[in-house]
Design a protein around this motif. Sequence first.
Motif, short mmCIF file in Angstrom:
data_model
loop_
_atom_site.label_atom_id
_atom_site.label_comp_id
_atom_site.label_asym_id
_atom_site.label_seq_id
_atom_site.Cartn_x
_atom_site.Cartn_y
_atom_site.Cartn_z
N LEU A 1 23.62 -18.92 -6.88
CA LEU A 1 22.28 -19.45 -6.67
C LEU A 1 22.23 -20.85 -7.28
CD1 LEU A 1 19.62 -18.25 -5.47
CD2 LEU A 1 18.90 -17.78 -7.81
N THR A 2 21.38 -21.71 -6.74
CA THR A 2 21.18 -23.05 -7.29
C THR A 2 19.90 -23.06 -8.11
OG1 THR A 2 22.32 -24.09 -5.43
CG2 THR A 2 20.88 -25.49 -6.75
N LEU A 3 19.99 -23.53 -9.35
CA LEU A 3 18.82 -23.63 -10.23
C LEU A 3 18.60 -25.09 -10.60
CD1 LEU A 3 19.41 -20.60 -12.66
CD2 LEU A 3 18.07 -20.66 -10.54
N ALA B 1 17.79 -14.74 -11.23
CA ALA B 1 19.15 -14.68 -10.70
C ALA B 1 19.83 -13.38 -11.09
CB ALA B 1 19.95 -15.88 -11.19
N ALA B 2 19.70 -13.00 -12.36
CA ALA B 2 20.34 -11.77 -12.84
C ALA B 2 19.81 -10.55 -12.11
CB ALA B 2 20.13 -11.64 -14.34
N GLN B 3 18.50 -10.53 -11.83
CA GLN B 3 17.91 -9.39 -11.14
C GLN B 3 18.39 -9.29 -9.69
OE1 GLN B 3 13.71 -9.97 -11.79
NE2 GLN B 3 13.92 -9.64 -14.00
N LEU B 4 18.82 -10.41 -9.12
CA LEU B 4 19.40 -10.39 -7.77
C LEU B 4 20.88 -10.03 -7.79
CD1 LEU B 4 17.84 -13.56 -6.08
CD2 LEU B 4 17.11 -11.19 -5.86
N GLY B 5 21.43 -9.84 -8.98
CA GLY B 5 22.85 -9.53 -9.10
C GLY B 5 23.73 -10.76 -9.15
N ILE B 6 23.13 -11.93 -9.35
CA ILE B 6 23.87 -13.19 -9.41
C ILE B 6 24.53 -13.34 -10.77
CG2 ILE B 6 23.64 -15.71 -9.39
CD1 ILE B 6 23.32 -14.44 -6.64
N ARG B 7 25.77 -13.82 -10.76
CA ARG B 7 26.47 -14.11 -12.01
C ARG B 7 26.95 -15.55 -12.11
NH1 ARG B 7 23.94 -10.88 -13.57
NH2 ARG B 7 24.39 -8.79 -14.38
N ASP B 8 26.82 -16.32 -11.01
CA ASP B 8 27.27 -17.71 -10.99
C ASP B 8 26.17 -18.59 -10.42
OD1 ASP B 8 30.46 -17.58 -11.45
OD2 ASP B 8 29.82 -15.87 -10.22
N VAL B 9 25.86 -19.69 -11.10
CA VAL B 9 24.84 -20.60 -10.59
C VAL B 9 25.35 -22.03 -10.58
CG1 VAL B 9 22.92 -19.15 -11.36
CG2 VAL B 9 23.76 -20.98 -12.85
N VAL B 10 24.80 -22.79 -9.65
CA VAL B 10 24.99 -24.24 -9.59
C VAL B 10 23.73 -24.86 -10.18
CG1 VAL B 10 25.23 -26.22 -8.05
CG2 VAL B 10 26.48 -24.10 -7.55
N ILE B 11 23.90 -25.77 -11.12
CA ILE B 11 22.74 -26.35 -11.81
C ILE B 11 22.56 -27.82 -11.43
CG2 ILE B 11 22.90 -24.74 -13.74
CD1 ILE B 11 24.10 -27.09 -15.40
N HIS B 12 21.30 -28.25 -11.42
CA HIS B 12 20.93 -29.65 -11.21
C HIS B 12 20.17 -30.12 -12.45
CE1 HIS B 12 21.25 -30.08 -6.62
NE2 HIS B 12 21.76 -28.89 -6.92
N LEU B 13 20.55 -31.28 -12.97
CA LEU B 13 19.84 -31.88 -14.09
C LEU B 13 19.14 -33.18 -13.72
CD1 LEU B 13 22.45 -31.31 -16.96
CD2 LEU B 13 20.44 -29.92 -16.42
N VAL B 14 19.31 -33.66 -12.50
CA VAL B 14 18.67 -34.91 -12.06
C VAL B 14 17.15 -34.73 -12.06
CG1 VAL B 14 18.50 -36.61 -10.20
CG2 VAL B 14 20.68 -35.47 -10.63
N ARG B 15 16.45 -35.77 -12.47
CA ARG B 15 14.98 -35.72 -12.54
C ARG B 15 14.39 -36.10 -11.18
NH1 ARG B 15 14.11 -39.62 -17.69
NH2 ARG B 15 15.03 -41.02 -16.16
#
Length: 360
Positions: free
Chosen positions: A5-7, A20-34
């Motif tokens: 999932l992307t957060l 994400a955890a409740q959907l069974g996700i264990r790997d995420v892509v993160i964005h820090l750009v404002r």
Amino acid sequence: MRVGLTLFGESLSRAGARFAAQLGIRDVVIHLVRYGQNADPSDWLKGQPGPPLSEDFGAPLWDYETLSDVVKMLAADGIRVAALENLSPSFWSDILLNGPDRVRQMDGLKRLVRDCGRAGIPVIGYNFSLAGVWGWQRQPIARGGAMATTFDMSRFDHDRPIPDGVVWNMRVREDRGLGPVTCSEEELWQRLEWFLKELVPVAEDAGVVLAAHPDDPPADMLRGAARLVNRPEKYDRLLSVIDSPSNAMQFCVGSLMEMPGDVYETTRHYARTGRIAYVHFRNVKGKVPRYAEAFIDDGDTDMSEIARILHVEGYDGVLVPDHIPEISCPAPWHVGMAHAVGYMNALLKTAPRLSVPQMS
């Protein structure tokens, strides 16, 4: 293969991690750009081309502590960071523009890559583009009137120039009166080659992969600037600049669908290279110059066949839904993502069975 999932923004939080955890996700892509900093979104929300111009003045380079804090926050819910996606334009504007500050900015990117390696972030996704994703419109065009991203070059002035001091729809400095930003295809490739030759060796040492996103929209030119990977075969050129596992691709199925060519053959070809860092799993209807985002199960492409090809060719990384149409309800992002994740999980469980030859 596994679904991620992307957060970003408000979703990059403990609440987002729990979702994400409740959907069974264990790997995420993160964005820090404002994204959207000090922007006026009113015209964009009314369906005008965008996204709206925002600001990125003096964005501080993300340091080890910032990166480590995010990794630890997500780890509390059993979530790993699969990739950090997109760089703030202020970090590398002169690298993209071949400006006077490019060496200092490259030193900052080298520090960022090393800090990602220390923090346990294995991939940095980037989009080597001046105009970015400009030209999208929000329209109730997906199934059932769901709000989705669409692109139609006949609806707006796609040659409208990029103002001085702007990169990726974000202002990085004041207008100095230098005139609109322009860049030929060969100039853009020369800048990319310098970027990769400087940064890939550092990424190798840090245990980090640099993953290039293809162009979206994949026009030949947009706002007076060339596009880099606007045809699938241009990935071959990018990967050949430096033959290294740290020089890889952020394989966006949706963007590649929008280009000329057969997306199934494209997927097969690049999966065989072993250079796909992670996958944006997205469906669309149409191709450039006119296309629209669709639900994963409602576009022009059979996504079960994409999943099957990735499985057969040995891809074993993360697939994320990227962005999706908004479902009309009190929580449009959450419901849309839950639908996409569920559908993707079913495809990945089915892919091995689809890949087994059937007895006649």
